[in-house]
Motif scaffolding. Sequence first.
Motif, PDB file in Angstrom:
ATOM      1  N   SER A  49     112.375  11.717 134.162  1.00 45.94           N
ATOM      2  CA  SER A  49     111.412  10.990 133.666  1.00 45.94           C
ATOM      3  C   SER A  49     111.756  10.462 132.589  1.00 45.94           C
ATOM      4  O   SER A  49     111.256   9.399 131.844  1.00 45.94           O
ATOM      5  CB  SER A  49     110.258  12.049 133.377  1.00 45.94           C
ATOM      6  N   THR A  50     113.023  10.948 131.844  1.00 49.66           N
ATOM      7  CA  THR A  50     113.292  10.458 130.584  1.00 49.66           C
ATOM      8  C   THR A  50     114.497   9.223 130.625  1.00 49.66           C
ATOM      9  O   THR A  50     114.906   8.650 129.670  1.00 49.66           O
ATOM     10  CB  THR A  50     113.996  11.494 129.628  1.00 49.66           C
ATOM     11  N   THR A  52     115.733   5.648 131.468  1.00 48.79           N
ATOM     12  CA  THR A  52     115.265   4.247 131.610  1.00 48.79           C
ATOM     13  C   THR A  52     116.300   3.728 132.611  1.00 48.79           C
ATOM     14  O   THR A  52     116.965   2.613 132.237  1.00 48.79           O
ATOM     15  CB  THR A  52     115.449   3.819 130.311  1.00 48.79           C
ATOM     16  N   HIS A  73     109.544  10.628 139.283  1.00 53.82           N
ATOM     17  CA  HIS A  73     109.614   9.397 138.436  1.00 53.82           C
ATOM     18  C   HIS A  73     110.655   9.241 137.282  1.00 53.82           C
ATOM     19  O   HIS A  73     110.909  10.350 136.762  1.00 53.82           O
ATOM     20  CB  HIS A  73     108.117   8.810 138.141  1.00 53.82           C
ATOM     21  N   THR A  74     111.172   8.214 137.255  1.00 58.39           N
ATOM     22  CA  THR A  74     111.963   7.792 136.018  1.00 58.39           C
ATOM     23  C   THR A  74     110.990   7.289 135.173  1.00 58.39           C
ATOM     24  O   THR A  74     109.828   7.111 135.432  1.00 58.39           O
ATOM     25  CB  THR A  74     113.073   7.250 136.344  1.00 58.39           C
ATOM     26  N   ALA A  75     111.553   6.970 133.721  1.00 58.75           N
ATOM     27  CA  ALA A  75     110.709   6.141 132.905  1.00 58.75           C
ATOM     28  C   ALA A  75     110.251   4.801 133.402  1.00 58.75           C
ATOM     29  O   ALA A  75     109.460   4.228 132.961  1.00 58.75           O
ATOM     30  CB  ALA A  75     111.414   6.031 131.587  1.00 58.75           C
ATOM     31  N   GLU A  76     111.194   4.160 134.487  1.00 57.27           N
ATOM     32  CA  GLU A  76     110.884   2.939 134.916  1.00 57.27           C
ATOM     33  C   GLU A  76     110.120   2.976 136.326  1.00 57.27           C
ATOM     34  O   GLU A  76     109.643   1.819 136.507  1.00 57.27           O
ATOM     35  CB  GLU A  76     112.186   2.214 135.154  1.00 57.27           C
TER      36      GLU A  76
END
Length: 298
Positions: A49-50, A52, A73-76
């Motif tokens: 999640s952190t 980008t 999820h990633t940050a994107e």
Amino acid sequence: MTQKNQVKKLFDRELIAKRLGKASIFQTAEGPDNFIADLMIADLKDRLSTITRTFEKALLLAPHPDFFAKDVHTAEGPVPFDHALTLPLEKAGEATVYDPNHLTLPCNDYDLIVSLADLQMLDDVPGFFAQAQRHLKPDGLCVVATLGGDSLTELRQAWLNADVAYSGGAYARVAPFIDIRDGGALLQRGGFALPVSDLEHHVVRYSHPIALMEELRRFGASNPLLERPKSFVTRSLLAKVVENYADQFTDEDGRCRATLDLLWLMGWTPHECQQKPMRPGSASKSLKDVLGDKSEKN
């Protein structure tokens, strides 16, 4: 011509698959659950999640479907995982199976490969990283979670003391685990850049040492070594193991504890856009210029 050295087989993966195939979930004191899978998946989600980055082609490898992660999820944005098993489980149906000791995947342009709970049962760990790296595109990410560090050190000590007392020698009862100090070197040996390794330390408590042993059996981690003792464990030897465990590792409330260290390894396939260490001697200023000359005494 000399042949390449064959990797020594350490683990009985057929036995591991047989044990894992007997149950689709693990039983704890609170009810049906696979808390190891829950820990790994929750930690995986936090770590990704952190980042980008948008991953378009991702693969998750695991020995059991309980470790298949969804809603990651990633940050994107979301991670579109394909899932595959590393052991041929009868209850897995038509699931795709890949052998991590001889990793041959359908694509060589993944931008993310994740392996959960399998590295501690592989014969050729450096080979796995090298093969995974070849299936990733440049600047692709490899993430691995495995039991490591001092996991099950209490059980190891209980068995060791019991074996010495009964036979005067030690036997391989608990599989060895990867040390965090070796994690970065394994990634670099496999061709990965920017290696990161860290340890998540957990202490799990059980009502009885036998409850721990039964859970390890369902997890496939109950002595999966090929060179394990072939004779059956006698009741007296098992009783001595339980006695040792209870005497040394029981808390005041009567529950016994077990160490569970989750080792996380992350590395990127090399790419020109990545940060690189400075070439030795290329610095424009010396440390003395920045800090001042401290060689003179007051």
